[in-house]
Design a protein around this motif. Structure first.
Motif, PDB file in Angstrom:
ATOM      1  N   GLU A   1      42.481  21.087  38.598  1.00 37.04           N
ATOM      2  CA  GLU A   1      41.880  21.780  39.721  1.00 37.04           C
ATOM      3  C   GLU A   1      42.890  22.602  40.521  1.00 37.04           C
ATOM      4  O   GLU A   1      42.506  23.379  41.399  1.00 37.04           O
ATOM      5  N   ALA A   2      44.170  22.420  40.250  1.00 43.76           N
ATOM      6  CA  ALA A   2      45.192  23.132  41.010  1.00 43.76           C
ATOM      7  C   ALA A   2      45.125  24.627  40.726  1.00 43.76           C
ATOM      8  O   ALA A   2      44.878  25.049  39.595  1.00 43.76           O
ATOM      9  N   SER A   3      45.312  25.409  41.760  1.00 42.33           N
ATOM     10  CA  SER A   3      45.280  26.861  41.594  1.00 42.33           C
ATOM     11  C   SER A   3      46.219  27.515  42.600  1.00 42.33           C
ATOM     12  O   SER A   3      46.544  26.930  43.632  1.00 42.33           O
ATOM     13  N   PHE A   4      46.638  28.715  42.278  1.00 42.20           N
ATOM     14  CA  PHE A   4      47.512  29.481  43.159  1.00 42.20           C
ATOM     15  C   PHE A   4      46.635  30.355  44.045  1.00 42.20           C
ATOM     16  O   PHE A   4      45.892  31.212  43.550  1.00 42.20           O
ATOM     17  N   THR A   5      46.697  30.137  45.353  1.00 40.68           N
ATOM     18  CA  THR A   5      45.831  30.869  46.282  1.00 40.68           C
ATOM     19  C   THR A   5      46.470  32.218  46.622  1.00 40.68           C
ATOM     20  O   THR A   5      47.085  32.395  47.672  1.00 40.68           O
ATOM     21  N   THR A   6      46.284  33.151  45.723  1.00 39.30           N
ATOM     22  CA  THR A   6      46.925  34.458  45.847  1.00 39.30           C
ATOM     23  C   THR A   6      46.565  35.160  47.147  1.00 39.30           C
ATOM     24  O   THR A   6      47.437  35.705  47.840  1.00 39.30           O
ATOM     25  N   GLU A   7      45.304  35.162  47.496  1.00 39.23           N
ATOM     26  CA  GLU A   7      44.860  35.909  48.674  1.00 39.23           C
ATOM     27  C   GLU A   7      45.494  35.400  49.961  1.00 39.23           C
ATOM     28  O   GLU A   7      45.754  36.172  50.881  1.00 39.23           O
ATOM     29  N   ARG A   8      45.728  34.096  50.047  1.00 38.49           N
ATOM     30  CA  ARG A   8      46.375  33.561  51.249  1.00 38.49           C
ATOM     31  C   ARG A   8      47.816  34.035  51.340  1.00 38.49           C
ATOM     32  O   ARG A   8      48.321  34.336  52.423  1.00 38.49           O
ATOM     33  N   HIS A   9      48.498  34.103  50.191  1.00 38.06           N
ATOM     34  CA  HIS A   9      49.854  34.627  50.178  1.00 38.06           C
ATOM     35  C   HIS A   9      49.858  36.102  50.589  1.00 38.06           C
ATOM     36  O   HIS A   9      50.694  36.540  51.382  1.00 38.06           O
TER      37      HIS A   9
ATOM     38  N   LYS B   1      47.673  37.691  52.393  1.00 42.27           N
ATOM     39  CA  LYS B   1      47.336  37.792  53.816  1.00 42.27           C
ATOM     40  C   LYS B   1      48.558  37.527  54.681  1.00 42.27           C
ATOM     41  O   LYS B   1      48.797  38.227  55.676  1.00 42.27           O
ATOM     42  N   TYR B   2      49.347  36.524  54.297  1.00 42.44           N
ATOM     43  CA  TYR B   2      50.545  36.200  55.078  1.00 42.44           C
ATOM     44  C   TYR B   2      51.573  37.333  55.001  1.00 42.44           C
ATOM     45  O   TYR B   2      52.145  37.746  56.017  1.00 42.44           O
TER      46      TYR B   2
END
Length: 334
Positions: A5-13, A15-16
């Motif tokens: 279930e692990a995933s890389f949250t690209t959009e949060r990166h 956004k930062y």
């Protein structure tokens, strides 16, 4: 959360990074205002690595970033770390220019920032910068950070400065850049200094006779790689030559940085226990484990890399160690 279930949250990166690029930096970065060039590099390169720099910024914005970078260029060559020391060209003179100096890391990051943004470097004071670069090299081949008052050289004898200086030279001198008449740095002296930084265990220290460290090891090999890419007459360097004792000791040290220990033990009785390396049977014996003991699935799943002997794993060292192995083993010609 399971591994599946692990995933890389690209959009949060993303956004930062965009917050850091387009608005005020978070308050935690206040003390790093003088390192704004580095922060710009981390932000721009982060967006570039994620493949969104061109889509999340407009041409006008990228042009303004490029103009800001050139605003940080020092008239006598090189780049300052942030605009705070710029007191204007009309007030700058020989007596006060030491208080608005170009520095080696800022110059390297500025050039890389420009390249990431697609600039052609046409506004870079190339000749002035290459004339300035030898002025921050010491007699032992190492590089300092900047030229201070009375011509004093600031900054430690540190492989990080050496890597940045070699990178500046590679970007601006390169091949056929039209600056062959500009005096070069002491390449042989720089190589000699880097070689002197290899320790008894095979790793590289920030300077001779210091402790080996993965970050400095990356800088050492990175500097040598910049030199071999741009110096046609560079003699073979043992640290980059597979089969040499220096190369084999280095790669062994890097591989031995893999460890199953990712945090300090909870039991106070285990405080003195050394991290158990996946590659080092001696560490297993020290911990009272046979060298043939199989590692369970959880241990392997949590294995990481440390940056110094007998330390715990840290995610940054997965890059420093892994990237060094890739650069060091890549046979690149000039």
């Amino acid at each position: 959360m399971t591994d599946s279930e692990a995933s890389f949250t690209t959009e949060r990166h993303v956004k930062y990074y965009l917050r850091c690029l387009k608005t005020f930096l978070p308050s935690a970065y206040t003390s790093n205002d003088s390192n704004r060039m580095l922060l710009a590099y981390l932000t721009l390169s982060g967006l570039d690595v994620l493949g969104v720099l061109q889509t999340k910024t407009t041409p006008e914005e990228r042009s303004s970033y490029i103009n800001w970078l050139y605003h940080c260029q020092v008239p006598t060559g090189g780049f300052r770390g942030f605009p705070g020391t710029d007191f204007g060209s009309d007030r700058r003179n020989k007596d006060n220019e030491a208080w608005d100096p170009a520095n080696v890391p800022a110059t390297f990051f500025a050039l890389v920032n420009l390249l990431v943004l697609g600039d052609d470097l046409s506004r870079v004071k190339r000749r002035e910068c290459l004339k300035w670069l030898p002025s921050v090299q010491r007699d032992d081949g190492s590089f300092g950070e900047l030229v201070g008052p009375d011509g004093s050289l600031g900054g430690a004898r540190d492989l990080r400065y050496c890597c940045c200086a070699a990178g500046i030279r590679f970007i601006l001198r390169g091949k056929g850049s039209g600056v062959a008449d500009v005096p070069d740095i002491n390449v042989a002296g720089l190589v000699s200094f880097i070689e002197a930084c290899q320790t008894y265990d095979g790793g590289m220290a920030e300077s001779p006779f210091c402790e080996s460290h993965s970050g400095h090891t990356y800088c050492a090999i990175g500097a040598l790689d910049f030199l071999r890419r741009s110096s046609k007459d560079l003699k073979p360097v043992p640290l980059l030559s597979a089969g040499s004792s220096q190369f084999e000791a280095l790669t062994t040290w890097l591989a031995s940085r893999q460890t199953a220990e990712i945090e300090e033990p909870d039991d106070e009785d285990e405080e003195d226990e050394l991290p158990r390396s996946l590659e080092d049977p001696l560490a297993d014996q020290i911990n009272g484990l046979p060298d043939t003991a199989p590692l369970d699935a959880d241990t392997i799943r949590c294995a990481g890399f440390n940056g110094r002997c007998n330390k715990y794993a840290d995610t940054c060292y997965s890059f420093w160690n892994g990237a060094t192995l890739v650069v060091g083993e890549s046979p690149r010609g000039c």
